[in-house]
Design a protein around this motif. Sequence first.
Motif, PDB file in Angstrom:
ATOM      1  N   TRP A 266     -16.679  12.525   5.495  1.00 36.62           N
ATOM      2  CA  TRP A 266     -15.553  13.140   4.774  1.00 36.62           C
ATOM      3  C   TRP A 266     -14.688  12.116   4.048  1.00 36.62           C
ATOM      4  O   TRP A 266     -13.926  12.469   3.161  1.00 36.62           O
ATOM      5  CB  TRP A 266     -14.662  13.925   5.749  1.00 36.62           C
ATOM      6  CG  TRP A 266     -15.360  15.026   6.473  1.00 36.62           C
ATOM      7  CD1 TRP A 266     -15.663  15.077   7.800  1.00 36.62           C
ATOM      8  CD2 TRP A 266     -15.857  16.248   5.914  1.00 36.62           C
ATOM      9  NE1 TRP A 266     -16.315  16.245   8.101  1.00 36.62           N
ATOM     10  CE2 TRP A 266     -16.438  16.986   6.962  1.00 36.62           C
ATOM     11  CE3 TRP A 266     -15.861  16.795   4.621  1.00 36.62           C
ATOM     12  CZ2 TRP A 266     -17.021  18.239   6.769  1.00 36.62           C
ATOM     13  CZ3 TRP A 266     -16.448  18.057   4.428  1.00 36.62           C
ATOM     14  CH2 TRP A 266     -17.003  18.750   5.486  1.00 36.62           C
ATOM     15  N   GLY A 267     -14.769  10.856   4.489  1.00 35.96           N
ATOM     16  CA  GLY A 267     -13.887   9.867   3.856  1.00 35.96           C
ATOM     17  C   GLY A 267     -14.423   8.463   4.019  1.00 35.96           C
ATOM     18  O   GLY A 267     -15.416   8.219   4.734  1.00 35.96           O
ATOM     19  N   GLY A 268     -13.755   7.517   3.356  1.00 37.97           N
ATOM     20  CA  GLY A 268     -14.138   6.113   3.472  1.00 37.97           C
ATOM     21  C   GLY A 268     -13.924   5.594   4.888  1.00 37.97           C
ATOM     22  O   GLY A 268     -14.399   4.503   5.247  1.00 37.97           O
ATOM     23  N   CYS A 269     -13.223   6.383   5.728  1.00 40.62           N
ATOM     24  CA  CYS A 269     -12.998   6.002   7.129  1.00 40.62           C
ATOM     25  C   CYS A 269     -14.292   6.070   7.937  1.00 40.62           C
ATOM     26  O   CYS A 269     -14.407   5.470   8.986  1.00 40.62           O
ATOM     27  CB  CYS A 269     -11.970   6.943   7.755  1.00 40.62           C
ATOM     28  SG  CYS A 269     -12.518   8.664   7.663  1.00 40.62           S
TER      29      CYS A 269
ATOM     30  N   PHE B 138     -12.273   1.690   2.652  1.00 41.36           N
ATOM     31  CA  PHE B 138     -11.090   2.106   3.415  1.00 41.36           C
ATOM     32  C   PHE B 138     -10.713   1.056   4.454  1.00 41.36           C
ATOM     33  O   PHE B 138      -9.554   0.777   4.678  1.00 41.36           O
ATOM     34  CB  PHE B 138     -11.433   3.439   4.096  1.00 41.36           C
ATOM     35  CG  PHE B 138     -10.292   4.134   4.800  1.00 41.36           C
ATOM     36  CD1 PHE B 138      -9.405   4.945   4.098  1.00 41.36           C
ATOM     37  CD2 PHE B 138     -10.124   4.008   6.173  1.00 41.36           C
ATOM     38  CE1 PHE B 138      -8.372   5.615   4.746  1.00 41.36           C
ATOM     39  CE2 PHE B 138      -9.095   4.669   6.838  1.00 41.36           C
ATOM     40  CZ  PHE B 138      -8.221   5.470   6.114  1.00 41.36           C
TER      41      PHE B 138
ATOM     42  N   VAL C 167      -5.557   9.083  -0.929  1.00 41.11           N
ATOM     43  CA  VAL C 167      -6.466   9.347   0.198  1.00 41.11           C
ATOM     44  C   VAL C 167      -5.740  10.342   1.103  1.00 41.11           C
ATOM     45  O   VAL C 167      -4.515  10.281   1.239  1.00 41.11           O
ATOM     46  CB  VAL C 167      -6.780   8.031   0.956  1.00 41.11           C
ATOM     47  CG1 VAL C 167      -7.597   8.297   2.211  1.00 41.11           C
ATOM     48  CG2 VAL C 167      -7.528   7.053   0.058  1.00 41.11           C
ATOM     49  N   GLY C 168      -6.492  11.246   1.729  1.00 40.60           N
ATOM     50  CA  GLY C 168      -5.895  12.374   2.447  1.00 40.60           C
ATOM     51  C   GLY C 168      -4.993  12.070   3.629  1.00 40.60           C
ATOM     52  O   GLY C 168      -4.289  12.947   4.128  1.00 40.60           O
ATOM     53  N   CYS C 169      -4.998  10.823   4.106  1.00 41.03           N
ATOM     54  CA  CYS C 169      -4.153  10.502   5.258  1.00 41.03           C
ATOM     55  C   CYS C 169      -3.189   9.358   4.947  1.00 41.03           C
ATOM     56  O   CYS C 169      -2.587   8.796   5.869  1.00 41.03           O
ATOM     57  CB  CYS C 169      -5.031  10.113   6.445  1.00 41.03           C
ATOM     58  SG  CYS C 169      -6.193   8.796   6.013  1.00 41.03           S
TER      59      CYS C 169
ATOM     60  N   PHE D 140      -7.190  19.337  -1.389  1.00 39.65           N
ATOM     61  CA  PHE D 140      -7.090  18.504  -0.188  1.00 39.65           C
ATOM     62  C   PHE D 140      -6.005  17.423  -0.345  1.00 39.65           C
ATOM     63  O   PHE D 140      -5.112  17.293   0.490  1.00 39.65           O
ATOM     64  CB  PHE D 140      -8.462  17.862   0.072  1.00 39.65           C
ATOM     65  CG  PHE D 140      -8.493  16.957   1.265  1.00 39.65           C
ATOM     66  CD1 PHE D 140      -8.487  17.474   2.544  1.00 39.65           C
ATOM     67  CD2 PHE D 140      -8.534  15.580   1.109  1.00 39.65           C
ATOM     68  CE1 PHE D 140      -8.520  16.641   3.650  1.00 39.65           C
ATOM     69  CE2 PHE D 140      -8.572  14.741   2.207  1.00 39.65           C
ATOM     70  CZ  PHE D 140      -8.564  15.274   3.482  1.00 39.65           C
TER      71      PHE D 140
ATOM     72  N   GLN E  91     -10.920   5.889  11.992  1.00 39.81           N
ATOM     73  CA  GLN E  91     -10.072   6.995  12.457  1.00 39.81           C
ATOM     74  C   GLN E  91      -9.412   6.659  13.783  1.00 39.81           C
ATOM     75  O   GLN E  91      -9.736   7.233  14.821  1.00 39.81           O
ATOM     76  CB  GLN E  91     -10.894   8.269  12.575  1.00 39.81           C
ATOM     77  CG  GLN E  91     -11.357   8.764  11.219  1.00 39.81           C
ATOM     78  CD  GLN E  91     -11.824  10.205  11.252  1.00 39.81           C
ATOM     79  OE1 GLN E  91     -11.726  10.886  12.264  1.00 39.81           O
ATOM     80  NE2 GLN E  91     -12.331  10.673  10.137  1.00 39.81           N
TER      81      GLN E  91
ATOM     82  N   PHE F 242      -5.745   6.631  14.892  1.00 39.09           N
ATOM     83  CA  PHE F 242      -4.353   6.885  14.536  1.00 39.09           C
ATOM     84  C   PHE F 242      -3.505   6.970  15.800  1.00 39.09           C
ATOM     85  O   PHE F 242      -3.196   8.041  16.284  1.00 39.09           O
ATOM     86  CB  PHE F 242      -4.238   8.179  13.715  1.00 39.09           C
ATOM     87  CG  PHE F 242      -4.892   8.089  12.348  1.00 39.09           C
ATOM     88  CD1 PHE F 242      -4.169   7.655  11.252  1.00 39.09           C
ATOM     89  CD2 PHE F 242      -6.218   8.420  12.164  1.00 39.09           C
ATOM     90  CE1 PHE F 242      -4.754   7.564   9.990  1.00 39.09           C
ATOM     91  CE2 PHE F 242      -6.823   8.333  10.912  1.00 39.09           C
ATOM     92  CZ  PHE F 242      -6.081   7.904   9.824  1.00 39.09           C
TER      93      PHE F 242
ATOM     94  N   CYS G  17      -8.806  11.936  12.370  1.00 47.96           N
ATOM     95  CA  CYS G  17      -8.280  12.282  11.042  1.00 47.96           C
ATOM     96  C   CYS G  17      -7.136  13.285  11.184  1.00 47.96           C
ATOM     97  O   CYS G  17      -7.339  14.397  11.696  1.00 47.96           O
ATOM     98  CB  CYS G  17      -9.396  12.894  10.199  1.00 47.96           C
ATOM     99  SG  CYS G  17      -8.779  13.558   8.648  1.00 47.96           S
ATOM    100  N   PRO G  18      -5.932  12.943  10.741  1.00 46.66           N
ATOM    101  CA  PRO G  18      -4.794  13.847  10.939  1.00 46.66           C
ATOM    102  C   PRO G  18      -4.928  15.163  10.180  1.00 46.66           C
ATOM    103  O   PRO G  18      -4.239  16.132  10.475  1.00 46.66           O
ATOM    104  CB  PRO G  18      -3.598  13.041  10.413  1.00 46.66           C
ATOM    105  CG  PRO G  18      -4.173  11.995   9.517  1.00 46.66           C
ATOM    106  CD  PRO G  18      -5.559  11.721  10.026  1.00 46.66           C
ATOM    107  N   ARG G  19      -5.877  15.210   9.238  1.00 44.23           N
ATOM    108  CA  ARG G  19      -6.027  16.432   8.457  1.00 44.23           C
ATOM    109  C   ARG G  19      -6.751  17.529   9.231  1.00 44.23           C
ATOM    110  O   ARG G  19      -6.670  18.701   8.861  1.00 44.23           O
ATOM    111  CB  ARG G  19      -6.762  16.121   7.147  1.00 44.23           C
ATOM    112  CG  ARG G  19      -6.001  15.154   6.256  1.00 44.23           C
ATOM    113  CD  ARG G  19      -4.652  15.721   5.835  1.00 44.23           C
ATOM    114  NE  ARG G  19      -4.802  16.895   5.041  1.00 44.23           N
ATOM    115  CZ  ARG G  19      -4.896  16.912   3.719  1.00 44.23           C
ATOM    116  NH1 ARG G  19      -4.823  15.782   3.062  1.00 44.23           N
ATOM    117  NH2 ARG G  19      -5.031  18.041   3.058  1.00 44.23           N
TER     118      ARG G  19
HETATM  119  S1  SF4 Z   1      -8.996   9.882   8.149  1.00 41.48           S
HETATM  120 FE1  SF4 Z   1      -9.309  11.896   7.176  1.00 41.48          FE
HETATM  121  S2  SF4 Z   1      -8.001  11.916   5.375  1.00 41.48           S
HETATM  122 FE2  SF4 Z   1      -8.199   9.770   6.048  1.00 41.48          FE
HETATM  123  S3  SF4 Z   1      -9.904   8.976   4.829  1.00 41.48           S
HETATM  124 FE3  SF4 Z   1     -10.755   9.733   6.750  1.00 41.48          FE
HETATM  125  S4  SF4 Z   1     -11.399  11.856   6.333  1.00 41.48           S
HETATM  126 FE4  SF4 Z   1      -9.994  11.197   4.672  1.00 41.48          FE
END
Ligand code: SF4
Length: 328
Positions: free
Chosen positions: A56-59, A82, A159-161, A183, A243, A245, A289-291
């Motif tokens: 879902w992300g560069g994370c 990321f 970026v979403g977070c 998003f 991820q 957090f 991921c906080p989303r």
């Molecule tokens: S933690 Fe969530 S919002 Fe942040 S980059 Fe990864 S998938 Fe995207």
Amino acid sequence: MVLDFEKEKLIRELKKRKPNKVLVQLAEGIKQNAPEISEVMESLGIECIFSGETCWGGCSVAVQEAEALGVDLIVHFGHAQFIETDFPALYIEVKDLLNLNPVLKKSVQHVKEFGTIGLSFSVQHKHDLEKIKKFYEDLGKKVILSKKAGHVAYEGHIVGCQYEGLKAIENEVDAFVIFGNQFHSMGATLAVKKPVILIDVYNDDVRNMKGLRDKILKQRVISIDRLRDAKNVGVIIEVKLGQKFGSPKKILQKLRDAGKNAILITMSELTPDKIMNFYSIDAFIELACPRIAIDDFAKYSKPILTLKEALVALGEKSWDDILETGII
Ligand code: SF4
């Protein structure tokens, strides 16, 4: 959707790095392009394995998979870098080749009352930045790019977070304009108080995100109340490298100090079916991921909270603090 996979860069880098075997990660929206990528790899005599895990992300950098498979390189398509990893990784950001003129024209009436706009874009639209800036400057607007802060890769990149870069310019702008999809703009509207206008390039639509902000904040308050009443609480961590957090140990201690039974749960990815059998848990806090907690609210029967929200429920932060600093 016409995509540019930056084949020249890909071939140049592969010739330079000379891997024998690579693990390819594709962002969710471009997994259908795997055969095209495979052809490039095969033409260079490189063995190529595609990761079928979500990306879902560069994370999400699949270092554990890469090590298990014994590859020399990870090639990650569709996100900017990321985090730094010890494992060799090549990021190919992928450009969305779109005619933005119709949607830019549509946005004129939505931005007409704003003199200075804060501009952010998801990475697929970075190559269109000068064109977008010029469009608004020709309308007499001042355009300020969101700052490069946190894990974002470029000025203006969203970026979403990670919304520190938008908050850094909030006092200088009248509104934010986000190029991408719902998003990123939804995250932005929860992070800043100024109006957020989404330029939805995929649906050829322009929207003010205000109504959505109010609706989500109400849902978050309900989840916080449910954690206050919870007896058994699960703290979820994911094994994805980017991820992390918050400190699991600290939040477990705080929950126990508040008289709750708290347990730590690890997952490769948080999904509703994975938590379903933890019947006795009344509420979950996720440090991934906080989303997930926010966007997937309706998919979960039990409340899922972010770390910041959990601290509100535990009385360590006030809801007003969270609204001030952004709930993500
Ligand atoms: S933690 Fe969530 S919002 Fe942040 S980059 Fe990864 S998938 Fe995207």
